[in-house]
Write a protein that holds these residues in place. Structure first.
Motif, PDB file in Angstrom:
ATOM      1  N   GLY A  71       0.830  -1.199   0.000  1.00  0.00           N
ATOM      2  CA  GLY A  71       0.000   0.000   0.000  1.00  0.00           C
ATOM      3  C   GLY A  71       0.864   1.249   0.000  1.00  0.00           C
ATOM      4  O   GLY A  71       1.849   1.336   0.726  1.00  0.00           O
ATOM      5  N   GLY A  72       0.461   2.223  -0.817  1.00  0.00           N
ATOM      6  CA  GLY A  72       1.204   3.474  -0.856  1.00  0.00           C
ATOM      7  C   GLY A  72       2.319   3.453  -1.890  1.00  0.00           C
ATOM      8  O   GLY A  72       2.640   2.433  -2.503  1.00  0.00           O
ATOM      9  N   GLU A 105       1.099   5.775  12.052  1.00  0.00           N
ATOM     10  CA  GLU A 105       0.062   6.750  11.702  1.00  0.00           C
ATOM     11  C   GLU A 105       0.481   8.183  11.998  1.00  0.00           C
ATOM     12  O   GLU A 105      -0.192   9.124  11.566  1.00  0.00           O
ATOM     13  N   SER A 112      -3.976   5.088   7.968  1.00  0.00           N
ATOM     14  CA  SER A 112      -4.128   3.997   8.927  1.00  0.00           C
ATOM     15  C   SER A 112      -3.228   2.844   8.508  1.00  0.00           C
ATOM     16  O   SER A 112      -2.686   2.819   7.399  1.00  0.00           O
ATOM     17  N   ARG A 114      -2.426  -1.688   9.285  1.00  0.00           N
ATOM     18  CA  ARG A 114      -2.847  -2.971   9.865  1.00  0.00           C
ATOM     19  C   ARG A 114      -1.659  -3.938   9.830  1.00  0.00           C
ATOM     20  O   ARG A 114      -0.887  -3.941   8.862  1.00  0.00           O
ATOM     21  N   THR A 126       0.026  -3.480   6.205  1.00  0.00           N
ATOM     22  CA  THR A 126      -0.848  -2.951   5.160  1.00  0.00           C
ATOM     23  C   THR A 126      -1.162  -1.498   5.478  1.00  0.00           C
ATOM     24  O   THR A 126      -1.719  -1.197   6.533  1.00  0.00           O
ATOM     25  N   LYS A 128      -2.822   2.290   4.528  1.00  0.00           N
ATOM     26  CA  LYS A 128      -3.748   3.124   3.772  1.00  0.00           C
ATOM     27  C   LYS A 128      -3.145   4.525   3.702  1.00  0.00           C
ATOM     28  O   LYS A 128      -3.093   5.236   4.709  1.00  0.00           O
ATOM     29  N   GLU A 130      -2.367   8.575   2.689  1.00  0.00           N
ATOM     30  CA  GLU A 130      -3.069   9.823   2.416  1.00  0.00           C
ATOM     31  C   GLU A 130      -3.077  10.068   0.904  1.00  0.00           C
ATOM     32  O   GLU A 130      -2.207   9.598   0.175  1.00  0.00           O
ATOM     33  N   ARG A 131      -4.074  10.828   0.436  1.00  0.00           N
ATOM     34  CA  ARG A 131      -4.160  11.137  -0.998  1.00  0.00           C
ATOM     35  C   ARG A 131      -3.992  12.639  -1.189  1.00  0.00           C
ATOM     36  O   ARG A 131      -4.756  13.442  -0.653  1.00  0.00           O
TER      37      ARG A 131
END
Length: 272
Positions: A71-72, A105, A112, A114, A126, A128, A130-131
């Motif tokens: 992710g990212g 975080e 976020s 996990r 994993t 998530k 920022e956009r």
């Protein structure tokens, strides 16, 4: 004599009533007691399991050797690995998910995270991310801002960025990792977050932000006056349709479309 008298009178003594037999109560089942040998074996198994668990905690049997991040962007993955590098060599059984989540975080590029364990030596992460949706400008300084209004990083050369611009007042303090106030840019970031290249031709050039006066200045020229942030998706849909219709029916491009009241949109040909 009494029997003869009763026989003469046609009477008979009632038969003696028999008491109903009570069902015999079942005897309590006697369970066989465990032998000393089986009890000793059970205790031994528990002791061995406990020693094995303590050994796994203190030794390198399950030590973290690999941090696998998904992710990212590559930059975000590298930042996460660096933030988690102190956990290398720690037993997977001792990894504190909450403490590690707070550490990751805190990174300005992460929303976020996990964690999952893959024994014997891998910690899966994993992320998530920022956009980025906005470029905040203040003089020569520039910062990338996320859809949540979080300042992600400083930009050395803002001319290379294609993100919409938001000009901040000189007295607004900006630091990487902070979340902008609504008046300073949080609402502006939320306003441009759902805008894509398919929403408006060319996209958004700048955002004028105020408490009740959000305005998108499109790269194609017109303004989209949103008013407040409420009913944002409806306002953007109405503005897009009006501009498409106006582009096909008029020889001159409209100056603005006001959808601050979605039920009564206004298309203007001149700036007030």
């Amino acid at each position: 004599m009494s029997a003869t008298r009763d026989a003469r009178q046609g009477r008979s003594r009632p038969a003696a009533r028999s008491r109903p037999r009570r069902p015999s109560e079942p005897r309590a089942a006697r369970l066989p007691l465990p032998s000393l040998r089986s009890a000793a074996i059970a205790v031994g198994i528990l002791l061995v399991a406990g020693l094995a668990y303590l050994g796994a905690l203190e030794t390198s049997v399950f030590a973290v050797g690999t941090i696998d991040v998904s992710g990212g962007s590559p930059q975000v993955k590298a930042e996460v690995r660096h933030a988690l590098s102190p956990v290398l060599g720690t037993s997977l059984l001792r990894v504190d998910d909450r403490a590690l989540a707070r550490r990751v975080e805190a990174l300005p590029d992460v929303v976020s995270v996990r964690f999952d364990r893959s024994f014997p030596h891998t910690l899966h992460v994993t992320v998530k991310p920022e956009r980025a949706v906005l470029l905040a400008r203040q003089g020569k300084a520039a910062w990338v801002v996320s859809a949540r209004g979080r300042v992600m990083r400083a930009v050395a050369n803002p001319k290379h960025s294609k993100l919409p611009r938001l000009w901040l007042a000189k007295d607004v303090h900006v630091s990487v990792g902070q979340t902008l106030d609504a008046a300073d840019g949080k609402l502006a970031a939320a306003a441009v977050a759902p805008v894509t290249g398919a929403t408006f031709a060319g996209g958004v050039r700048t955002v004028d932000s105020g408490p009740q006066a959000l305005t998108l200045v499109l790269k194609s020229g017109p303004q989209v006056r949103l008013g407040g942030i409420g009913n944002l998706h409806l306002k953007l849909t109405i503005a897009r349709r009006i501009l498409r219709i106006a582009a096909g029916e008029s020889t001159t491009a409209p100056a603005y479309v006001d959808v601050s009241v979605p039920e009564r949109p206004v298309l203007g040909s001149q700036q007030p």
